[in-house]
Design a protein around this motif. Structure first.
Motif, PDB file in Angstrom:
ATOM      1  N   VAL A 230       1.903 -30.505  -1.109  1.00  0.00           N
ATOM      2  CA  VAL A 230       0.544 -30.702  -1.620  1.00  0.00           C
ATOM      3  C   VAL A 230      -0.330 -31.382  -0.581  1.00  0.00           C
ATOM      4  N   VAL A 231      -1.613 -31.326  -0.819  1.00  0.00           N
ATOM      5  CA  VAL A 231      -2.540 -32.098  -0.003  1.00  0.00           C
ATOM      6  C   VAL A 231      -3.208 -33.121  -0.926  1.00  0.00           C
ATOM      7  N   LEU A 232      -3.246 -34.354  -0.475  1.00  0.00           N
ATOM      8  CA  LEU A 232      -3.921 -35.415  -1.221  1.00  0.00           C
ATOM      9  C   LEU A 232      -5.314 -35.569  -0.650  1.00  0.00           C
ATOM     10  N   ALA A 233      -6.304 -35.625  -1.520  1.00  0.00           N
ATOM     11  CA  ALA A 233      -7.671 -35.751  -1.030  1.00  0.00           C
ATOM     12  C   ALA A 233      -8.407 -36.818  -1.825  1.00  0.00           C
ATOM     13  N   TRP A 234      -9.170 -37.627  -1.131  1.00  0.00           N
ATOM     14  CA  TRP A 234      -9.982 -38.621  -1.837  1.00  0.00           C
ATOM     15  C   TRP A 234     -11.225 -38.960  -1.039  1.00  0.00           C
TER      16      TRP A 234
ATOM     17  N   ASP B 192       1.425 -41.319  10.057  1.00  0.00           N
ATOM     18  CA  ASP B 192       1.840 -39.934  10.313  1.00  0.00           C
ATOM     19  C   ASP B 192       0.881 -39.195  11.232  1.00  0.00           C
ATOM     20  N   GLY B 193      -0.054 -39.939  11.821  1.00  0.00           N
ATOM     21  CA  GLY B 193      -0.954 -39.320  12.784  1.00  0.00           C
ATOM     22  C   GLY B 193      -2.274 -38.864  12.192  1.00  0.00           C
ATOM     23  N   THR B 194      -2.362 -38.738  10.858  1.00  0.00           N
ATOM     24  CA  THR B 194      -3.619 -38.325  10.234  1.00  0.00           C
ATOM     25  C   THR B 194      -4.687 -39.389  10.449  1.00  0.00           C
ATOM     26  N   THR B 195      -5.926 -38.942  10.482  1.00  0.00           N
ATOM     27  CA  THR B 195      -7.021 -39.891  10.575  1.00  0.00           C
ATOM     28  C   THR B 195      -7.770 -39.906   9.249  1.00  0.00           C
ATOM     29  N   VAL B 196      -8.081 -41.074   8.748  1.00  0.00           N
ATOM     30  CA  VAL B 196      -8.884 -41.167   7.531  1.00  0.00           C
ATOM     31  C   VAL B 196     -10.161 -41.927   7.842  1.00  0.00           C
ATOM     32  N   ARG B 197     -11.199 -41.632   7.065  1.00  0.00           N
ATOM     33  CA  ARG B 197     -12.479 -42.280   7.273  1.00  0.00           C
ATOM     34  C   ARG B 197     -12.729 -43.311   6.179  1.00  0.00           C
ATOM     35  N   VAL B 198     -13.305 -44.415   6.591  1.00  0.00           N
ATOM     36  CA  VAL B 198     -13.568 -45.519   5.673  1.00  0.00           C
ATOM     37  C   VAL B 198     -14.993 -45.987   5.922  1.00  0.00           C
TER      38      VAL B 198
ATOM     39  N   ASN C   4     -11.111 -37.550   2.722  1.00  0.00           N
ATOM     40  CA  ASN C   4      -9.902 -37.811   3.489  1.00  0.00           C
ATOM     41  C   ASN C   4      -8.803 -36.945   2.911  1.00  0.00           C
ATOM     42  N   SER C   5      -7.989 -36.357   3.769  1.00  0.00           N
ATOM     43  CA  SER C   5      -6.874 -35.608   3.207  1.00  0.00           C
ATOM     44  C   SER C   5      -5.599 -35.905   3.968  1.00  0.00           C
ATOM     45  N   LEU C   6      -4.494 -35.681   3.249  1.00  0.00           N
ATOM     46  CA  LEU C   6      -3.205 -36.164   3.711  1.00  0.00           C
ATOM     47  C   LEU C   6      -2.156 -35.247   3.110  1.00  0.00           C
ATOM     48  N   GLY C   7      -1.274 -34.695   3.964  1.00  0.00           N
ATOM     49  CA  GLY C   7      -0.261 -33.789   3.437  1.00  0.00           C
ATOM     50  C   GLY C   7       0.991 -34.519   3.004  1.00  0.00           C
TER      51      GLY C   7
END
Ligand SMILES: Nc1ncnc2c1ncn2[C@@H]1O[C@H](COP(=O)(O)OP(=O)(O)OP(=O)(O)O)[C@@H](O)[C@H]1O
Ligand SMILES: [Mg+2]
Lengths: 398, 279
Positions: free
Chosen positions: A368-372, A277-283, A318-321
Motif C-alpha cells: 500500500v501507499v500511505l498518504a497524508w 527509508d530514504g523517502t522525503t516528507v514535507r512539513v 506526503n506518501s510512503l510505501g
C-alpha cells in the motif's frame, strides 16, 4: 488579557534533602540526596480557566497542587494568588479550596455541617450559612442529603459533597486532585460533564490534576503536560494533540507515529525531512520551533489514508510505501499496522465508511501507499521523556 | 449449621458464667446475709449492711471518687499530648515510643508504688536534696502520707491505660482530614477542636473508663502513699474482708461501688455522645 489567578515562578520542591525544608543549595538545584518532585516550574493560570495538570504517576502533579494549597512548602520559588504572594501563608489564609482525592469528608459531621464547615470558620451569619449550603447542595444535585453522615452516602455523592464543601466558600481558585479517581468509568464520564457544567456555572478557576488524558482533553481549557517535575508543553487540548512538541507529549496524548528524520532544506513554507527509508516528507515550517538535535516527524494514525501502489497520492501529500502486516477490525474503524522498507511500523486508522464489510478490508501482505497532508505533520525532539516506544505499546494504548 | 454461632460463643459464655456471674451472685447473696464467720452466714434479705456501708463510710467513698476522678483528669491531661505526639509526630519511632510508655509496667505494681514511696520519702533522694543540699524546702515538708501523693501514685500507675486507647483513636485519624480542615479556614487550634478531638472521643471515653474504674477500687496507693485520712473505699473493703471478716458489709460496699460506677459511666457516655453529635 485575562487576569492571572495563579502565578508560579521557578517553583521547586525537593524531598529528602539533608538540610530539611530549605534546599541545601540557594537556588534549589539538586543535592546528592533527595527527589526533585517539582523542578523550577513557571506557570500562569488565568482567571476563570479550567486548567489541567496532566502527567504520569510520580511526575509531581500532586506536589504542585499541594504547594498551591499551602500543604507543602516550596524548596524554592514563589506562588502568587491574584497578584498576592502567598508562598509562605498557611492553607487557612489562602483563598483557595481543595477537593481531596479521597474526599476527606469529616466522618463525624453531617453533609450539611461538612459543607458549612468553611463558612462557619469564617463566621458567616447562620441564616446565610443555611442559604448558601442549600444553594450549593442544589447545584451538585444533592438536596435532601443534609442530615446524612458521610458513611451513609455513595462514592459519587461523597464526591459531590466534597465539591460543594469547597465551592461554597467561593474561592479564587479550586484545586482538584484526581477527584474522579475512585469512581467507576460510567460515573466518571457523567461527573466529567457535571464538573465542567458546574465550573462554567460558578466561573471559578479550576486547577485539575489527572493522569487520564481523555479526561483532561474533554474538560480543560488548557493543559500542562507534566513529566519528571516539569511540564513539557502547555496549550489547549487541540494544540497539544495536533502539534505535540515532544515525543513524550505525542505519546501521552493519543497514539502517534513518530518517524526519525533529518532536515533536508526548506522551500515555499515547507521543510523537507528525509526518513529512514530514504523517502522525503514535507512539513510546514510553521510547526518547526526550536526543535534541536535529532528529530522525528509525527503524524496521527487517523490522518493517514491508504491507497494501492498503482494509484497516485493526492497532489502535495506526503506518501510512503509499505506492507500491511496486521489488520484489526475495531468497529468504528480498522487499525492497520504497516511496515516500511526500513522495518519501521506505522499505525493507520481507517474509518469504516466506504468499506462496509470485513471482506472488503485491506489484507495483510498487501502493498500500500500511505498518504497524508503535510499540514497534519508535527515535529518532535527525539531524546527526552519515556513515552511509549514500540508499536506494540502504542497499539496497546489504542 | 444454625447452632454454629452459639457453639462459638459457648466457651466465652461458660467462662463468664463461672468466673463472673456466679461470684457476683454469691456476693449479692452475701450482701443481704447476716451472721459471722464462726456461726456461718444466713441469707436473710437484711439490708443492714447497705445501711451501714452508706452511713459509716461516706468519706472513703468520697475519697475514692475524688482521687480516682482527679487521677483520671490528670492522666488525660498528661496522656493526650503524649498520645498525640506519638500518633502524629512519631514517624518511624512510633513503636519504640509506645514501648517506652509501657516499659515501666513490666515491673510489678507494688514494687513501683513502693519505689515512689522511697523516692518521695521525707529524707529520700528528692526531698532530702531539696531540703538539706539546696535548703529550698523546710525540714518538715512532706509528700508521702498526703492525698497529693495518693493521687500522684494513682495517676502514675494508670497512665498507660489512658495513653494506649487515646493513641489508637488518634492514630486512626486520616491526616487528610486535618488538611481539609486547614483548607476550610480552620487554624491549627480550630482544626484540633473541630476535627481531631471529636474524632478522638471514642479513645477519650475508653481511656477514661479504663483509668477511672480501676482507680476507684484501688487501695494500694492509699495504703503505701497515704495516711489514715486518705483511705479509699478499697481500703475499707479490704479490711472488712480480710481483717474483720465482715463479709456482708464488704459485699455491700462492693455493690454500692459497682452501682456507682455503672451510673457514672452511663452519664459520661451520654455526655460524650451528645457532644459528638453537636461537635
Ligand atoms: N512526602 C514525600 N516525601 C518524599 N518524596 C515524596 C513525597 N511526596 C511525593 N514524593 C515524591 O515526589 C514525586 C512526585 O510525587 P507526586 O505525588 O507529586 O506525584 P503525582 O504526579 O501526583 O503522581 P500520582 O499520579 O501517582 O499521584 C514522586 O517521585 C514521589 O515519590
Ligand atoms: Mg497524585
Amino acid at each position: 488579557m485575562a487576569d492571572v489567578a495563579v502565578r508560579l515562578t521557578q517553583l521547586t520542591k525537593r524531598f529528602g534533602d539533608p538540610a530539611g525544608r530549605r534546599s541545601a543549595t540557594a537556588d534549589g538545584s539538586p543535592t546528592a540526596e533527595g527527589v526533585t518532585a517539582v523542578d523550577h516550574i513557571d506557570l500562569e493560570v488565568e482567571d476563570g480557566e479550567f486548567f489541567s495538570l496532566l502527567g504520569p504517576s510520580g511526575c509531581g502533579k500532586t506536589t504542585t497542587l499541594r504547594m498551591i494549597g499551602g500543604f507543602e512548602q516550596p524548596t524554592f520559588g514563589r506562588i502568587e494568588l491574584q497578584g498576592e504572594d502567598v508562598t509562605w501563608l498557611p492553607p487557612y489564609r489562602r483563598n483557595v479550596n481543595t477537593v481531596f482525592q479521597n474526599y476527606a469528608l469529616f466522618p463525624h459531621l453531617s453533609v450539611f455541617e461538612n459543607v458549612a464547615f468553611g463558612l462557619r470558620r469564617r463566621k458567616v451569619p447562620i441564616a446565610e450559612v443555611k442559604r448558601r449550603v442549600s444553594e450549593m447542595l442544589e447545584l451538585v444535585e444533592l438536596p435532601g442529603f443534609e442530615r446524612r453522615k458521610p458513611s451513609q452516602i455513595s462514592g459519587g455523592q461523597a464526591q459531590r459533597v466534597a465539591l460543594a464543601r469547597a465551592l461554597v466558600n467561593k474561592p479564587a481558585v479550586l484545586l482538584l486532585d484526581e477527584p474522579l479517581g475512585a469512581l467507576d468509568l460510567k460515573l466518571r464520564r457523567q461527573m466529567q460533564v457535571e464538573l465542567k457544567r458546574i465550573q462554567e456555572e460558578v466561573g471559578i478557576t479550576f486547577i485539575y490534576v489527572t493522569h487520564d488524558q481523555e479526561e483532561a482533553m474533554t474538560m480543560s481549557d488548557r493543559i500542562a503536560v507534566m513529566n519528571r517535575g516539569r511540564y513539557e508543553q502547555l496549550g489547549d487540548p487541540e494544540v497539544l494533540y495536533e502539534r505535540p512538541r515532544t515525543r513524550f507529549v505525542a505519546g501521552f496524548l493519543g497514539v502517534s507515529n513518530l518517524l526519525p528524520a533529518t532536515m533536508d532544506g526548506q522551500a515555499d513554507g515547507y521543510a523537507a525531512f528525509r526518513l529512514g527509508d530514504g523517502t522525503t516528507v514535507r512539513v510546514p515550517t510553521t510547526v518547526l520551533e526550536d526543535q534541536s538535535g535529532s528529530v522525528a516527524v509525527g503524524v496521527r494514525p487517523e490522518k493517514i489514508r491508504m491507497h494501492e501502489t498503482d494509484q497516485a497520492s493526492p497532489p502535495g501529500f506526503n506518501s510512503l510505501g509499505g506492507t500491511i502486516v496486521d489488520a484489526s477490525y475495531i468497529g468504528v474503524s480498522t487499525q492497520y499496522i504497516v511496515r516500511m522498507a526500513d522495518g519501521r511500523r506505522v499505525t493507520v486508522y481507517e474509518q469504516n465508511v466506504e468499506r462496509a464489510t470485513k471482506s472488503e478490508l485491506w489484507k495483510t501482505g498487501e502493498q500500500v501507499v500511505l498518504a497524508w497532508s503535510p499540514d497534519h505533520c508535527f515535529v518532535v525532539e527525539e531524546g527526552g521523556g519515556a513515552a511509549p516506544e514500540s508499536d506494540e505499546e502504542l497499539n496497546a494504548v489504542a | 449449621m444454625a447452632a454454629a454461632p452459639f457453639l462459638l460463643l459457648a466457651p466465652g459464655t461458660l467462662w463468664l458464667l463461672i468466673f463472673f456471674v456466679w461470684p457476683t451472685l454469691q456476693m449479692l447473696l452475701m450482701s443481704v446475709s447476716t451472721g459471722s464467720l464462726d456461726d456461718g452466714y444466713q441469707v436473710t434479705g437484711s439490708l443492714d449492711a447497705y445501711g451501714t456501708a452508706i452511713s459509716r463510710f461516706p468519706k472513703q467513698f468520697g475519697n475514692s471518687l475524688l482521687y480516682g476522678g482527679a487521677a483520671t483528669v490528670l492522666d488525660f491531661l498528661i496522656g493526650f499530648p503524649v498520645a498525640y505526639t506519638v500518633a502524629f509526630r512519631g514517624g518511624r519511632y512510633k513503636n519504640l515510643l509506645l514501648f517506652l510508655v509501657i516499659a515501666p509496667f513490666f515491673t510489678s505494681f507494688l514494687i513501683r508504688t513502693i519505689s515512689w514511696k522511697t523516692l518521695l520519702g521525707d529524707e529520700g533522694p528528692l526531698l532530702g536534696f531539696l531540703k538539706h543540699s539546696l535548703g529550698v524546702l523546710p525540714a518538715e515538708f512532706t509528700v508521702t502520707g498526703t492525698s497529693f501523693a495518693v493521687v500522684a501514685g494513682i495517676t502514675y500507675n494508670f497512665l498507660p491505660f489512658m495513653i494506649l486507647p487515646l493513641y489508637v483513636a488518634l492514630e486512626k485519624i486520616d491526616p487528610a482530614l486535618i488538611e481539609a480542615a486547614n483548607d476550610l479556614y480552620a487554624s491549627r487550634w480550630q482544626a484540633f477542636r473541630r476535627v481531631t478531638f471529636p474524632l478522638a472521643l471514642p479513645g477519650v471515653f475508653a481511656g477514661s473508663i479504663l483509668t477511672f474504674i480501676p482507680a476507684l477500687g484501688d487501695y494500694v496507693n492509699a495504703t503505701l502513699l497515704g495516711n489514715p485520712q486518705t483511705q479509699m473505699i478499697g481500703n475499707v473493703i479490704l479490711s472488712r474482708y480480710l481483717t474483720l471478716n465482715d463479709y456482708p458489709l464488704a459485699a455491700a460496699l462492693s455493690f454500692i461501688l459497682m452501682a456507682g460506677i455503672i451510673v457514672a459511666v452511663t452519664i459520661y457516655a451520654r455526655f460524650l455522645g451528645t457532644e459528638q453529635l453537636t461537635g
